[in-house]
Design a protein around this motif. Structure first.
Motif, PDB file in Angstrom:
ATOM      1  N   UNK A 162      79.662  92.673  41.762  1.00 27.67           N
ATOM      2  CA  UNK A 162      78.947  93.743  42.458  1.00 27.67           C
ATOM      3  C   UNK A 162      79.589  94.029  43.813  1.00 27.67           C
ATOM      4  N   UNK A 163      79.959  92.958  44.522  1.00 26.82           N
ATOM      5  CA  UNK A 163      80.616  93.132  45.821  1.00 26.82           C
ATOM      6  C   UNK A 163      81.956  93.845  45.668  1.00 26.82           C
ATOM      7  N   UNK A 164      82.711  93.465  44.625  1.00 18.97           N
ATOM      8  CA  UNK A 164      84.001  94.113  44.390  1.00 18.97           C
ATOM      9  C   UNK A 164      83.839  95.585  44.055  1.00 18.97           C
ATOM     10  N   UNK A 165      82.802  95.899  43.276  1.00 25.57           N
ATOM     11  CA  UNK A 165      82.546  97.301  42.949  1.00 25.57           C
ATOM     12  C   UNK A 165      82.245  98.111  44.202  1.00 25.57           C
ATOM     13  N   UNK A 166      81.431  97.531  45.076  1.00 23.75           N
ATOM     14  CA  UNK A 166      81.080  98.235  46.313  1.00 23.75           C
ATOM     15  C   UNK A 166      82.297  98.400  47.211  1.00 23.75           C
ATOM     16  N   UNK A 199      88.631 106.864  44.450  1.00 25.20           N
ATOM     17  CA  UNK A 199      88.274 106.019  43.316  1.00 25.20           C
ATOM     18  C   UNK A 199      89.535 105.476  42.657  1.00 25.20           C
ATOM     19  N   UNK A 200      89.521 104.168  42.416  1.00 27.13           N
ATOM     20  CA  UNK A 200      90.673 103.496  41.825  1.00 27.13           C
ATOM     21  C   UNK A 200      90.189 102.638  40.658  1.00 27.13           C
ATOM     22  N   UNK A 201      90.860 102.744  39.522  1.00 29.49           N
ATOM     23  CA  UNK A 201      90.492 101.936  38.364  1.00 29.49           C
ATOM     24  C   UNK A 201      89.584 102.677  37.403  1.00 29.49           C
ATOM     25  N   UNK A 219      85.716 113.831  46.027  1.00 32.30           N
ATOM     26  CA  UNK A 219      85.874 112.692  45.111  1.00 32.30           C
ATOM     27  C   UNK A 219      87.311 112.698  44.619  1.00 32.30           C
ATOM     28  N   UNK A 220      88.078 111.708  45.056  1.00 30.90           N
ATOM     29  CA  UNK A 220      89.497 111.653  44.706  1.00 30.90           C
ATOM     30  C   UNK A 220      89.703 110.696  43.536  1.00 30.90           C
ATOM     31  N   UNK A 221      90.194 111.228  42.404  1.00 35.70           N
ATOM     32  CA  UNK A 221      90.389 110.400  41.201  1.00 35.70           C
ATOM     33  C   UNK A 221      91.872 110.155  40.929  1.00 35.70           C
ATOM     34  N   UNK A 244      93.065 105.921  36.004  1.00 34.28           N
ATOM     35  CA  UNK A 244      94.189 106.025  35.054  1.00 34.28           C
ATOM     36  C   UNK A 244      93.984 107.053  33.958  1.00 34.28           C
ATOM     37  N   UNK A 245      92.791 107.133  33.418  1.00 32.24           N
ATOM     38  CA  UNK A 245      92.523 108.071  32.326  1.00 32.24           C
ATOM     39  C   UNK A 245      91.168 108.722  32.512  1.00 32.24           C
TER      40      UNK A 245
END
Length: 285
Positions: free
Chosen positions: A156-160, A177-179, A207-209, A213-214
């Motif tokens: 959860x911490x990593x997601x945040x 956003x990465x991943x 929102x930068x995507x 990757x996909x």
């Protein structure tokens, strides 16, 4: 209370200091990392466990019914021990070995006190062995549960951390956003971004995507839900990082992004955001 259980209670009540000392020695000999602080902590843990065990036996606890209320205090002590050691990075095996080390001093006393009655002696050994095994199993189960909680909290911490909301300038936020973008991560992004919009009074979010990757149907749906939530808060959204491959995929999937501003790069999105906010950039000559 059975005859064997009563004998165990008498042993640990009459020879508490001896059991604690020999238990600590046995556990220390099995440990590869022992310091004076470890010894003091180990002594305290052993005292707590022995006290809870004695109270459970005095309350009529049946070793075959370890889930019963009489053993509640001992289970709590074992859980606290396991959680504490898990937080310190020790393994489930280390905790289990410490609990199992209790057998040796008790078996020694049983051999000394009941050598003349082999049948009774074996009955007491069986009670002690079964009980200590259940105690060790309880610490392992608690350890596994604790580790799962720690891992979930770290995830959860990593997601945040992986979805920060950045204030670019007055009225404009950005979320790089990465991943992989899944449901749980989208929910965190949405909640964090909406809270930041309310906190800063921003009217535009980028929102930068680029780092995603996909983009498939599920990812696109997550993006659309986020954009809809942003609009419900009275703000607008720009999606940046639309690479040629992603553009083709979106068209192929038939996903409708009509009405949503999109740019191929974060720089282009920033330029559009500044124009919408009435800012102009000039170069000094």
């Amino acid at each position: 209370m059975s005859r064997e259980t009563e004998a165990v209670l008498q042993l640990i009540s009459q020879h508490e200091d001896q059991i604690l000392t020999e238990w600590q020695q046995e556990a220390g000999a099995a440990s590869t990392r022992i310091t004076d602080a470890n010894r003091r902590a180990m002594r305290g843990e052993a005292e707590d466990m022995l006290r809870a065990l004695r109270e459970a036996l005095q309350a009529g606890g049946d070793p075959d019914q370890f889930q019963a209320a009489a053993w509640g205090s001992l289970r709590q002590v074992l859980e606290a021990l396991s959680r504490s050691r898990a937080a310190q990075g020790q393994s489930a095996g280390d905790t289990s070995v410490f609990v199992l080390a209790f057998k040796r001093p008790v078996f020694k006393l049983i051999q000394q006190k009941f050598s003349s009655d082999g049948v009774h002696q074996m009955g007491i050994v069986w009670v002690v062995s079964a009980l200590v095994d259940r105690m060790a199993q309880w610490t392992v189960a608690t350890y596994q549960h604790t580790r799962e909680e720690i891992i979930k909290r770290q995830q959860q911490d990593l997601l945040e951390l992986s979805t920060p909301v950045i204030k670019l300038f007055e009225g404009v936020l950005a979320v790089p956003m990465i991943g992989t973008l899944d449901s749980s991560r989208t929910q965190i992004v949405m909640e964090t971004l909406l809270e930041k919009i309310v906190e800063t009074g921003s009217r535009l979010a980028i929102i930068d995507i680029t780092g995603v990757p996909t983009v498939d149907t599920l990812v696109a749906q997550h993006l659309l839900k986020t954009v809809s939530a942003i609009r419900l808060m009275g703000a607008e959204c720009i999606i940046s990082g639309i690479r040629p491959q992603i553009a083709q995929t979106i068209v192929h999937l038939g996903i409708d992004l009509q009405g949503i501003a999109s740019k191929s790069s974060l720089a282009d999105a920033l330029e559009l955001a500044m124009a919408q906010q009435g800012f102009t950039v000039t170069r000094n000559k």
